[in-house]
Each structure stands twice: as structure tokens, then as C-alpha cells.
Design a protein around this motif. Structure first.
Motif, PDB file in Angstrom:
ATOM      1  N   HIS A 147       3.455   0.200   7.643  1.00 45.67           N
ATOM      2  CA  HIS A 147       4.257  -0.233   8.783  1.00 45.67           C
ATOM      3  C   HIS A 147       3.434  -0.987   9.820  1.00 45.67           C
ATOM      4  O   HIS A 147       3.951  -1.840  10.524  1.00 45.67           O
ATOM      5  N   ASN A 148       2.150  -0.713   9.905  1.00 41.85           N
ATOM      6  CA  ASN A 148       1.291  -1.378  10.882  1.00 41.85           C
ATOM      7  C   ASN A 148       0.555  -2.574  10.269  1.00 41.85           C
ATOM      8  O   ASN A 148      -0.438  -3.032  10.804  1.00 41.85           O
ATOM      9  N   ARG A 149       1.040  -3.037   9.124  1.00 39.96           N
ATOM     10  CA  ARG A 149       0.516  -4.202   8.394  1.00 39.96           C
ATOM     11  C   ARG A 149      -0.904  -4.001   7.885  1.00 39.96           C
ATOM     12  O   ARG A 149      -1.659  -4.948   7.724  1.00 39.96           O
ATOM     13  N   SER A 150      -1.282  -2.762   7.626  1.00 43.98           N
ATOM     14  CA  SER A 150      -2.566  -2.480   6.987  1.00 43.98           C
ATOM     15  C   SER A 150      -2.293  -2.165   5.514  1.00 43.98           C
ATOM     16  O   SER A 150      -1.157  -1.913   5.128  1.00 43.98           O
ATOM     17  N   ALA A 151      -3.329  -2.201   4.715  1.00 41.66           N
ATOM     18  CA  ALA A 151      -3.193  -1.955   3.279  1.00 41.66           C
ATOM     19  C   ALA A 151      -3.382  -0.486   2.954  1.00 41.66           C
ATOM     20  O   ALA A 151      -4.210   0.199   3.564  1.00 41.66           O
ATOM     21  N   ALA A 152      -2.605  -0.011   2.003  1.00 42.39           N
ATOM     22  CA  ALA A 152      -2.771   1.340   1.461  1.00 42.39           C
ATOM     23  C   ALA A 152      -2.777   1.212  -0.052  1.00 42.39           C
ATOM     24  O   ALA A 152      -1.940   0.512  -0.622  1.00 42.39           O
ATOM     25  N   CYS A 153      -3.703   1.861  -0.695  1.00 38.40           N
ATOM     26  CA  CYS A 153      -3.810   1.772  -2.148  1.00 38.40           C
ATOM     27  C   CYS A 153      -3.009   2.873  -2.824  1.00 38.40           C
ATOM     28  O   CYS A 153      -2.864   3.973  -2.286  1.00 38.40           O
ATOM     29  N   ALA A 154      -2.496   2.549  -3.991  1.00 31.74           N
ATOM     30  CA  ALA A 154      -1.730   3.509  -4.790  1.00 31.74           C
ATOM     31  C   ALA A 154      -2.103   3.322  -6.248  1.00 31.74           C
ATOM     32  O   ALA A 154      -2.697   2.316  -6.629  1.00 31.74           O
ATOM     33  N   CYS A 155      -1.732   4.307  -7.059  1.00 25.58           N
ATOM     34  CA  CYS A 155      -2.102   4.288  -8.476  1.00 25.58           C
ATOM     35  C   CYS A 155      -0.868   4.376  -9.368  1.00 25.58           C
ATOM     36  O   CYS A 155       0.135   4.982  -8.989  1.00 25.58           O
ATOM     37  N   PRO A 156      -0.979   3.820 -10.567  1.00 25.55           N
ATOM     38  CA  PRO A 156       0.114   3.948 -11.533  1.00 25.55           C
ATOM     39  C   PRO A 156       0.255   5.393 -12.019  1.00 25.55           C
ATOM     40  O   PRO A 156      -0.623   6.235 -11.785  1.00 25.55           O
ATOM     41  N   HIS A 157       1.329   5.650 -12.714  1.00 25.40           N
ATOM     42  CA  HIS A 157       1.607   6.961 -13.304  1.00 25.40           C
ATOM     43  C   HIS A 157       0.421   7.428 -14.150  1.00 25.40           C
ATOM     44  O   HIS A 157      -0.204   6.633 -14.845  1.00 25.40           O
ATOM     45  N   LEU A 158       0.093   8.678 -14.064  1.00 20.00           N
ATOM     46  CA  LEU A 158      -1.003   9.336 -14.792  1.00 20.00           C
ATOM     47  C   LEU A 158      -2.389   8.943 -14.278  1.00 20.00           C
ATOM     48  O   LEU A 158      -3.385   9.163 -14.947  1.00 20.00           O
ATOM     49  N   MET A 159      -2.440   8.328 -13.093  1.00 17.49           N
ATOM     50  CA  MET A 159      -3.730   8.028 -12.475  1.00 17.49           C
ATOM     51  C   MET A 159      -3.717   8.604 -11.071  1.00 17.49           C
ATOM     52  O   MET A 159      -2.664   8.844 -10.492  1.00 17.49           O
ATOM     53  N   LYS A 160      -4.921   8.847 -10.541  1.00 18.93           N
ATOM     54  CA  LYS A 160      -5.054   9.398  -9.190  1.00 18.93           C
ATOM     55  C   LYS A 160      -5.949   8.501  -8.362  1.00 18.93           C
ATOM     56  O   LYS A 160      -6.828   7.820  -8.889  1.00 18.93           O
ATOM     57  N   LEU A 161      -5.762   8.579  -7.054  1.00 20.98           N
ATOM     58  CA  LEU A 161      -6.577   7.810  -6.136  1.00 20.98           C
ATOM     59  C   LEU A 161      -7.860   8.584  -5.849  1.00 20.98           C
ATOM     60  O   LEU A 161      -7.830   9.779  -5.540  1.00 20.98           O
ATOM     61  N   SER A 162      -8.975   7.897  -5.969  1.00 19.22           N
ATOM     62  CA  SER A 162     -10.265   8.556  -5.756  1.00 19.22           C
ATOM     63  C   SER A 162     -10.500   8.817  -4.267  1.00 19.22           C
ATOM     64  O   SER A 162      -9.727   8.389  -3.410  1.00 19.22           O
ATOM     65  N   SER A 163     -11.577   9.498  -3.972  1.00 18.60           N
ATOM     66  CA  SER A 163     -11.888   9.874  -2.591  1.00 18.60           C
ATOM     67  C   SER A 163     -12.154   8.663  -1.700  1.00 18.60           C
ATOM     68  O   SER A 163     -12.035   8.752  -0.487  1.00 18.60           O
ATOM     69  N   ASN A 164     -12.484   7.515  -2.297  1.00 18.67           N
ATOM     70  CA  ASN A 164     -12.708   6.322  -1.471  1.00 18.67           C
ATOM     71  C   ASN A 164     -11.389   5.655  -1.069  1.00 18.67           C
ATOM     72  O   ASN A 164     -11.380   4.666  -0.350  1.00 18.67           O
ATOM     73  N   LYS A 165     -10.254   6.200  -1.532  1.00 17.90           N
ATOM     74  CA  LYS A 165      -8.897   5.742  -1.208  1.00 17.90           C
ATOM     75  C   LYS A 165      -8.616   4.304  -1.642  1.00 17.90           C
ATOM     76  O   LYS A 165      -7.724   3.660  -1.135  1.00 17.90           O
ATOM     77  N   LYS A 166      -9.418   3.801  -2.610  1.00 11.83           N
ATOM     78  CA  LYS A 166      -9.220   2.432  -3.084  1.00 11.83           C
ATOM     79  C   LYS A 166      -9.185   2.322  -4.606  1.00 11.83           C
ATOM     80  O   LYS A 166      -8.577   1.425  -5.144  1.00 11.83           O
ATOM     81  N   THR A 167      -9.853   3.238  -5.291  1.00 10.28           N
ATOM     82  CA  THR A 167     -10.012   3.149  -6.733  1.00 10.28           C
ATOM     83  C   THR A 167      -9.196   4.210  -7.446  1.00 10.28           C
ATOM     84  O   THR A 167      -9.217   5.381  -7.057  1.00 10.28           O
ATOM     85  N   CYS A 168      -8.512   3.783  -8.504  1.00  7.39           N
ATOM     86  CA  CYS A 168      -7.744   4.731  -9.311  1.00  7.39           C
ATOM     87  C   CYS A 168      -8.580   5.175 -10.501  1.00  7.39           C
ATOM     88  O   CYS A 168      -9.391   4.416 -11.022  1.00  7.39           O
ATOM     89  N   TYR A 169      -8.373   6.405 -10.911  1.00  7.92           N
ATOM     90  CA  TYR A 169      -9.040   6.916 -12.110  1.00  7.92           C
ATOM     91  C   TYR A 169      -8.030   7.702 -12.918  1.00  7.92           C
ATOM     92  O   TYR A 169      -7.006   8.148 -12.407  1.00  7.92           O
ATOM     93  N   GLY A 170      -8.322   7.871 -14.219  1.00 10.88           N
ATOM     94  CA  GLY A 170      -7.426   8.600 -15.101  1.00 10.88           C
ATOM     95  C   GLY A 170      -7.263  10.040 -14.657  1.00 10.88           C
ATOM     96  O   GLY A 170      -8.218  10.672 -14.213  1.00 10.88           O
TER      97      GLY A 170
END
Length: 124
Positions: free
Chosen positions: A90-113
Motif C-alpha cells: 500500500h505504501n508503494r514498497s516491494a514485498a517478496c512472496a513465494c510460489p506454492h511449496l516454497m518459503k521465504l527465507s530470513s532475508n525476506k527476498k529469497t525463496c527456498y524449497g
């Protein structure tokens, strides 16, 4: 509040209203029309479209009505700073998300299985 139009044949049961430029636009349930008039004087009433059903809503799309802001997800083929999916907050900043069966890593940018360890975390 200033009244600009009253008692016109195309203003019998207005529903949706929008402004653009020097005109006010509205839909009318009784006449099944999309109409417009000068927003300052109420003059020059005209029917833009007559429909066979009651028009519910009205949206005006024009480049001048769109927000002029940079897209935080534009880089990296639309993924921005993310490994997989970039969503605009809503504040025009980016938020990362992951596809099904993947999770967002602690850096909030990279997805892993889901069944693989998060390789971005430092071992304890």
C-alpha cells in the motif's frame, strides 16, 4: 455543498458519480443511461450511452488519473529485489512472496524449497 443540476430528465435516479476534467459523469437507474454535464454550471447535459440494463458503476480510466510513482518491482523482469514474486504494498514498497511449496527465507527476498534448508541463514 453546491447544487449544480436538478430536475433534468437524465437525472432521475443517479447511482454512480465520477469527475474528470470539467465534467461530472453519472449513471442513472431510471433512464438506464451514462450521462455527463459541466461540473461548474450543470449545463451541456448529454447522454454518452444508453443501455438495456441498469448501469451500476462508473470508472474513468485515463493516464492523467493514474498514480505517477516508480514501480519497486520493475527490475529483474518484474521481480524487483525478489527471487520469485514481487508484490507492491500500500505504501508503494516491494514485498517478496513465494510460489506454492516454497518459503521465504530470513532475508525476506529469497525463496527456498519447503523441504530444503534456508541457506541464507547463518549457522548457530
Amino acid at each position: 455543498m453546491i447544487e449544480i443540476i436538478r430536475g433534468h430528465e437524465y437525472l432521475s435516479h443517479p447511482f454512480a458519480v465520477s469527475l474528470y476534467g470539467s465534467d461530472v459523469y453519472w449513471t442513472d437507474w431510471r433512464t438506464n443511461t451514462l450521462s455527463k454535464a459541466n461540473k461548474w454550471t450543470g449545463q451541456n447535459v448529454s447522454v454518452i450511452q444508453k443501455t438495456s440494463a441498469q448501469p451500476f458503476d462508473l470508472q474513468i480510466y485515463h493516464p492523467s488519473r493514474q498514480p505517477q510513482a516508480p514501480n519497486p518491482c520493475a527490475a529483474n523482469d518484474g521481480r524487483g529485489p525478489c527471487s520469485h514474486m514481487c508484490l507492491i504494498n500500500h505504501n508503494r514498497s516491494a514485498a517478496c512472496a513465494c510460489p506454492h511449496l516454497m518459503k521465504l527465507s530470513s532475508n525476506k527476498k529469497t525463496c527456498y524449497g519447503k523441504f530444503l534448508p534456508d541457506l541464507t541463514e547463518t549457522p548457530k
